[in-house]
Design a protein around this motif. Structure first.
Motif, PDB file in Angstrom:
ATOM      1  N   THR A  28       0.756  -1.382  -0.601  1.00  0.00           N
ATOM      2  CA  THR A  28       0.420  -0.028  -0.248  1.00  0.00           C
ATOM      3  C   THR A  28       1.064   1.166   0.000  1.00  0.00           C
ATOM      4  N   ALA A  29       1.963   1.310   0.374  1.00  0.00           N
ATOM      5  CA  ALA A  29       2.996   2.417   0.469  1.00  0.00           C
ATOM      6  C   ALA A  29       2.997   2.765  -1.067  1.00  0.00           C
ATOM      7  N   ASN A  30       3.744   1.883  -1.886  1.00  0.00           N
ATOM      8  CA  ASN A  30       3.852   1.585  -3.471  1.00  0.00           C
ATOM      9  C   ASN A  30       2.191   2.092  -4.427  1.00  0.00           C
ATOM     10  N   GLY A  31       1.223   1.751  -3.731  1.00  0.00           N
ATOM     11  CA  GLY A  31      -0.204   1.918  -4.111  1.00  0.00           C
ATOM     12  C   GLY A  31      -0.747   3.232  -3.637  1.00  0.00           C
ATOM     13  N   GLU A  32       0.238   3.978  -2.277  1.00  0.00           N
ATOM     14  CA  GLU A  32       0.323   5.529  -2.584  1.00  0.00           C
ATOM     15  C   GLU A  32       0.394   6.259  -3.113  1.00  0.00           C
ATOM     16  N   GLN A  33       1.872   5.798  -3.563  1.00  0.00           N
ATOM     17  CA  GLN A  33       3.022   6.617  -4.715  1.00  0.00           C
ATOM     18  C   GLN A  33       2.028   6.337  -6.297  1.00  0.00           C
ATOM     19  N   LEU A  34       2.013   5.064  -6.264  1.00  0.00           N
ATOM     20  CA  LEU A  34       1.019   4.757  -7.819  1.00  0.00           C
ATOM     21  C   LEU A  34       0.138   6.599  -7.839  1.00  0.00           C
ATOM     22  N   PHE A  35      -1.103   6.074  -6.803  1.00  0.00           N
ATOM     23  CA  PHE A  35      -2.316   6.189  -6.664  1.00  0.00           C
ATOM     24  C   PHE A  35      -1.833   8.502  -7.061  1.00  0.00           C
ATOM     25  N   ASN A  36      -0.523   8.709  -5.996  1.00  0.00           N
ATOM     26  CA  ASN A  36      -0.756   9.972  -5.703  1.00  0.00           C
ATOM     27  C   ASN A  36      -0.121  10.852  -7.469  1.00  0.00           C
ATOM     28  N   VAL A  37       0.880  10.224  -8.024  1.00  0.00           N
ATOM     29  CA  VAL A  37       1.261  10.092  -9.381  1.00  0.00           C
ATOM     30  C   VAL A  37      -0.186  10.434 -10.484  1.00  0.00           C
ATOM     31  N   HIS A  38      -0.803   8.961 -10.460  1.00  0.00           N
ATOM     32  CA  HIS A  38      -2.211   8.853 -11.566  1.00  0.00           C
ATOM     33  C   HIS A  38      -3.480   8.929 -11.458  1.00  0.00           C
ATOM     34  N   CYS A  39      -3.579   8.769 -10.022  1.00  0.00           N
ATOM     35  CA  CYS A  39      -5.069   9.188  -9.320  1.00  0.00           C
ATOM     36  C   CYS A  39      -5.372  10.550  -8.961  1.00  0.00           C
ATOM     37  N   ALA A  40      -4.547  10.980  -8.189  1.00  0.00           N
ATOM     38  CA  ALA A  40      -5.052  12.117  -7.284  1.00  0.00           C
ATOM     39  C   ALA A  40      -5.779  12.824  -7.751  1.00  0.00           C
ATOM     40  N   GLY A  41      -5.159  13.134  -9.462  1.00  0.00           N
ATOM     41  CA  GLY A  41      -5.630  14.532 -10.460  1.00  0.00           C
ATOM     42  C   GLY A  41      -6.843  14.409 -10.318  1.00  0.00           C
ATOM     43  N   CYS A  42      -7.953  13.107 -10.386  1.00  0.00           N
ATOM     44  CA  CYS A  42      -9.154  13.276 -10.811  1.00  0.00           C
ATOM     45  C   CYS A  42     -10.079  12.785  -8.885  1.00  0.00           C
ATOM     46  N   HIS A  43      -8.607  12.111  -8.477  1.00  0.00           N
ATOM     47  CA  HIS A  43      -9.486  11.404  -7.077  1.00  0.00           C
ATOM     48  C   HIS A  43      -8.886  12.200  -5.987  1.00  0.00           C
ATOM     49  N   ILE A  44      -8.089  13.340  -5.745  1.00  0.00           N
ATOM     50  CA  ILE A  44      -7.308  13.803  -4.917  1.00  0.00           C
ATOM     51  C   ILE A  44      -8.759  13.452  -3.416  1.00  0.00           C
ATOM     52  N   ASN A  45      -7.757  13.105  -2.260  1.00  0.00           N
ATOM     53  CA  ASN A  45      -8.843  12.636  -1.275  1.00  0.00           C
ATOM     54  C   ASN A  45      -9.535  11.591  -1.126  1.00  0.00           C
ATOM     55  N   GLY A  46     -10.168  10.731  -2.253  1.00  0.00           N
ATOM     56  CA  GLY A  46     -10.534  10.121  -2.261  1.00  0.00           C
ATOM     57  C   GLY A  46     -12.002  10.344  -3.170  1.00  0.00           C
ATOM     58  N   GLY A  47     -11.761  11.868  -3.459  1.00  0.00           N
ATOM     59  CA  GLY A  47     -12.947  12.461  -4.590  1.00  0.00           C
ATOM     60  C   GLY A  47     -13.097  12.298  -5.375  1.00  0.00           C
ATOM     61  N   ASN A  48     -13.901  12.944  -6.266  1.00  0.00           N
ATOM     62  CA  ASN A  48     -14.062  13.069  -8.058  1.00  0.00           C
ATOM     63  C   ASN A  48     -14.222  13.859  -8.842  1.00  0.00           C
ATOM     64  N   ILE A  49     -13.489  14.662  -9.531  1.00  0.00           N
ATOM     65  CA  ILE A  49     -13.708  16.174 -10.469  1.00  0.00           C
ATOM     66  C   ILE A  49     -14.482  16.252 -11.056  1.00  0.00           C
ATOM     67  N   VAL A  50     -14.294  14.449 -11.748  1.00  0.00           N
ATOM     68  CA  VAL A  50     -15.434  14.637 -12.965  1.00  0.00           C
ATOM     69  C   VAL A  50     -16.638  14.095 -12.762  1.00  0.00           C
ATOM     70  N   ARG A  51     -17.081  13.430 -11.605  1.00  0.00           N
ATOM     71  CA  ARG A  51     -18.193  13.131 -11.334  1.00  0.00           C
ATOM     72  C   ARG A  51     -18.774  12.545  -9.786  1.00  0.00           C
ATOM     73  N   ARG A  52     -18.703  14.262  -9.230  1.00  0.00           N
ATOM     74  CA  ARG A  52     -19.095  14.081  -7.664  1.00  0.00           C
ATOM     75  C   ARG A  52     -19.816  12.732  -6.819  1.00  0.00           C
ATOM     76  N   GLY A  53     -20.375  12.242  -7.518  1.00  0.00           N
ATOM     77  CA  GLY A  53     -20.834  11.067  -6.394  1.00  0.00           C
ATOM     78  C   GLY A  53     -20.186  10.094  -7.302  1.00  0.00           C
ATOM     79  N   LYS A  54     -19.270   9.456  -7.628  1.00  0.00           N
ATOM     80  CA  LYS A  54     -19.323   8.164  -8.179  1.00  0.00           C
ATOM     81  C   LYS A  54     -17.022   7.883  -7.527  1.00  0.00           C
ATOM     82  N   ASN A  55     -17.657   8.904  -6.346  1.00  0.00           N
ATOM     83  CA  ASN A  55     -16.162   9.040  -5.346  1.00  0.00           C
ATOM     84  C   ASN A  55     -15.716   7.862  -4.878  1.00  0.00           C
ATOM     85  N   LEU A  56     -14.414   7.736  -3.808  1.00  0.00           N
ATOM     86  CA  LEU A  56     -13.895   6.433  -3.973  1.00  0.00           C
ATOM     87  C   LEU A  56     -14.204   6.900  -2.029  1.00  0.00           C
TER      88      LEU A  56
END
Length: 111
Positions: A28-56
């Motif tokens: 999960t430490a590696n997962g966090e790094q990868l998430f920050n690089v590839h996913c956080a742009g749309c899913h910062i803090n588990g949110g979703n900037i494209v479709r608000r209700g479809k968050n994490l």
């Protein structure tokens, strides 16, 4: 002689299982790094900037049947609707790491 052979075999198996990690164990430490690089742009803090209700968040993951490793790994791998596929960008192990991180964070409320 048979007892000695059994003892040696048990000892070898013990050391193998104790000092090697499974090939598919999520990091999960590696997962966090990868998430920050590839996913956080749309899913910062588990949110979703494209479709608000479809968050994490845990509630949304459960609502959309995305609350298992298999489901999260599948959507990371193949994408869906606005979600891009990452099968050509991340290895299977990296996808497993990100999925484990997402579920771990959802359980913690992304704190």
């Amino acid at each position: 002689m048979q007892k000695l052979l059994k003892l040696v075999l048990v000892t070898i198996l013990f050391f193998i299982s104790t000092f090697t990690s499974p090939a598919n164990a999520a990091d999960t430490a590696n997962g966090e790094q990868l998430f920050n690089v590839h996913c956080a742009g749309c899913h910062i803090n588990g949110g979703n900037i494209v479709r608000r209700g479809k968050n994490l968040q845990k509630k949304a993951l459960k609502k959309y049947a995305m609350d298992s490793l298999e489901a999260v790994e599948s959507i990371i791998t193949n994408g869906k609707n606005n979600m891009s596929a990452y099968k050509d960008r991340l290895s299977v192990q990296e996808i497993q790491d990100v999925a484990a991180y997402v579920l771990e964070q959802a359980e913690k409320g992304w704190r």
